[in-house]
Enzyme design. Structure first.
Site, mmCIF file in Angstrom:
data_model
loop_
_atom_site.group_PDB
_atom_site.id
_atom_site.type_symbol
_atom_site.label_atom_id
_atom_site.label_comp_id
_atom_site.label_asym_id
_atom_site.label_seq_id
_atom_site.Cartn_x
_atom_site.Cartn_y
_atom_site.Cartn_z
ATOM 1 N N LYS A 158 0.845 -1.199 0.000
ATOM 2 C CA LYS A 158 0.000 0.000 0.000
ATOM 3 C C LYS A 158 0.883 1.252 0.000
ATOM 4 C CE LYS A 158 -0.390 -0.370 5.026
ATOM 5 N NZ LYS A 158 -1.179 -0.930 6.109
ATOM 6 N N ARG A 204 -11.262 -0.400 14.384
ATOM 7 C CA ARG A 204 -11.208 0.255 13.072
ATOM 8 C C ARG A 204 -12.196 -0.505 12.196
ATOM 9 N NH1 ARG A 204 -5.376 1.149 10.178
ATOM 10 N NH2 ARG A 204 -5.600 -1.081 9.809
ATOM 11 N N TYR A 227 15.228 30.238 7.166
ATOM 12 C CA TYR A 227 14.037 30.903 7.709
ATOM 13 C C TYR A 227 14.062 30.977 9.231
ATOM 14 C CZ TYR A 227 11.845 30.460 3.105
ATOM 15 O OH TYR A 227 11.545 30.559 1.785
ATOM 16 N N MET A 262 11.151 24.519 1.828
ATOM 17 C CA MET A 262 10.277 23.705 0.985
ATOM 18 C C MET A 262 11.074 22.851 -0.004
ATOM 19 S SD MET A 262 7.110 24.905 -1.434
ATOM 20 C CE MET A 262 6.102 25.682 -0.196
HETATM 21 C C1 LIG Z 1 -0.405 -1.922 6.724
HETATM 22 C C2 LIG Z 1 -0.989 -3.176 7.154
HETATM 23 C C3 LIG Z 1 -0.179 -4.304 7.386
HETATM 24 C C4 LIG Z 1 1.338 -4.264 7.329
HETATM 25 O O1 LIG Z 1 1.858 -3.699 8.512
HETATM 26 P P1 LIG Z 1 3.420 -3.633 8.818
HETATM 27 O O2 LIG Z 1 3.475 -3.260 10.244
HETATM 28 O O3 LIG Z 1 3.989 -2.575 7.944
HETATM 29 O O4 LIG Z 1 3.991 -4.976 8.536
HETATM 30 C C5 LIG Z 1 -0.824 -5.487 7.707
HETATM 31 N N1 LIG Z 1 -2.171 -5.554 7.805
HETATM 32 C C6 LIG Z 1 -2.968 -4.491 7.607
HETATM 33 C C7 LIG Z 1 -4.432 -4.631 7.745
HETATM 34 C C8 LIG Z 1 -2.407 -3.267 7.289
HETATM 35 O O5 LIG Z 1 -3.209 -2.213 7.103
#
Ligand SMILES: *Cc1c(COP(=O)(O)O)cnc(C)c1O
Length: 399
Positions: free
Chosen positions: A59, A158, A291, A339
């Site tokens: 992701k 969640r 800055y 930036m």
């Molecule tokens: C992001 C995620 C993972 C992976 O987590 P890591 O700690 O990066 O290994 C696993 N399961 C779900 C549901 C996630 O959202």
């Protein structure tokens, strides 16, 4: 005569003009070692029993590494499934030719999104009967089964069905003819906490809840359903968390989320953040830098101006707290990160020139700077550091 001479010096017809002509290594960029991902996955898989599958979590564009590249090497290393957060991320992977099962870890709640998911052969995560019904209708419409995973909430609050009510709802879901339940899973909230193996820890309580649930629904007859619970931390804690599959992100990229180091594991960071020195200046003692004039030189100082800033994803609250590596030597970053640029104190260095490359993350010689170091000094977590990098930084594979 004058003009002819100029033309001989610069052949303008052949001079680079377009965006594609820009050398991607002239400013700042991310180098990704595909082989490191592959080796990390192989190493992590060696901790799993033979039948336990490895889902590579890619992701947020593969935690900033480039999801397509990461997927390719994770699959080479033995990942058999992929996890993404959004519908768009899933479609992008599918259209890049990935054949492995892809699970969308986020929630799709509209019929439209679920249809798109179905038609791209992506598995949604389902947290309610309402969503099951939509999926079943979609499956029925196409005369096929809709492959999906059910999620239960064991303490994250969640996504997921409520744990206590799930067994009952599961009976109903099983009767839907046009869905195929590929997995049942939950997610750990605190596996990376140092106490997570203590019997009363949040992680153990989640585990107990999950196991009780499995006893209620699973041990009867649902053989083809994959059970999964562990993220990186859960996977590294111990085998009890593995079940039929682990969902691994952070550790596949080369960083352990656990504070306790595992001597038998040598994960290799796959990401290197590099930048060019765009300018060099010498300032006197008592001169303001950047800055807010937060830094004032205490001596005559040689400064390198690096072309990278918070618009590239280097958090501004790292200002004055990080080092940059050149030729196996650390140099402190000084003044506010701006930036698009930042300054580094290179007083005493004679080998740094305009156009020299410096390393912000990764290693050079025996010096290493990790996203874990940045996270510590900016009071965040390495996950956030990795997925903050913007598209302005090209991702280049080096192997
Ligand atoms: C992001 C995620 C993972 C992976 O987590 P890591 O700690 O990066 O290994 C696993 N399961 C779900 C549901 C996630 O959202």
């Amino acid at each position: 005569m004058q003009i002819r001479q100029t033309n001989q010096l610069f052949n303008f017809d052949k001079y680079p003009t377009f965006e594609k002509d820009i050398d991607l290594k002239q400013r700042a960029w991310i180098e990704v070692k595909g082989k490191a991902i592959e080796t990390n996955v192989r190493q992590l898989r060696s901790k799993l029993s033979k039948n336990c599958q490895f889902m590579a979590v890619v992701k947020a564009d593969g935690y900033g590494h480039d999801a397509k590249l990461v997927s390719k090497y994770a699959i080479k290393g033995g990942a058999s499934q992929l996890g993404v957060a959004t519908l768009k991320e899933g479609i992008k992977l599918r259209s890049s030719g990935v054949k492995q099962p892809i699970l969308i870890l986020g929630n799709l709640y509209t019929k439209r999104d679920l249809i798109i998911s179905f038609r791209n052969d992506l598995m949604p995560t389902i947290s309610s009967i309402r969503e099951c019904l939509i999926c079943n209708n979609i499956g029925k419409h196409f005369g096929l089964k809709f492959y999906l995973h059910l999620k239960v909430d064991t303490g994250m609050s969640r996504l997921g069905f409520e744990c206590n009510k799930f067994a009952q709802q599961f009976e109903k879901i099983k009767s839907f003819e046009n869905i195929s339940i590929e997995g049942i899973y939950s997610h750990l909230s605190s596996a990376d906490e140092p106490n997570s193996l203590d019997p009363k820890s949040t992680t153990q309580l989640q585990m107990q809840k999950f196991q009780e649930l499995l006893k209620q629904i699973y041990f009867n007859s649902n053989h083809n359903i994959k059970i999964h619970l562990a993220n990186s931390a859960g996977m590294l804690l111990n085998k009890d968390f593995h079940f039929h599959m682990v969902r691994v992100g952070l550790s596949m990229y080369g960083y352990s989320p656990l504070s306790k180091k595992d001597k038998h594991l040598s994960l290799k960071p796959a990401l290197f953040l590099k930048v060019k020195v765009a300018f060099i200046r010498i300032i006197d003692k008592g001169v303001n830098v950047s800055y807010g004039a937060k830094f004032v030189s205490s001596r005559k100082t040689k400064l390198a101006v690096l072309s990278i800033g918070y618009a590239d994803g280097v958090p501004r609250n790292l200002s004055g707290k990080i080092n940059v590596i050149h030729n196996n030597t650390l140099y402190p970053q000084v003044g506010s990160i701006t930036m698009d640029q930042m300054m580094v104190d290179i007083t005493g260095a004679s080998d740094i020139k305009i156009g020299s490359t410096m390393v912000l993350l990764g290693s050079d010689g025996d010096k290493t700077i990790s996203p874990l170091d940045w996270a510590k000094v900016s009071n965040t977590i390495p996950w956030e550091i990795l997925c903050s990098f913007k598209n302005r930084l090209p991702r280049l594979q080096v192997d």
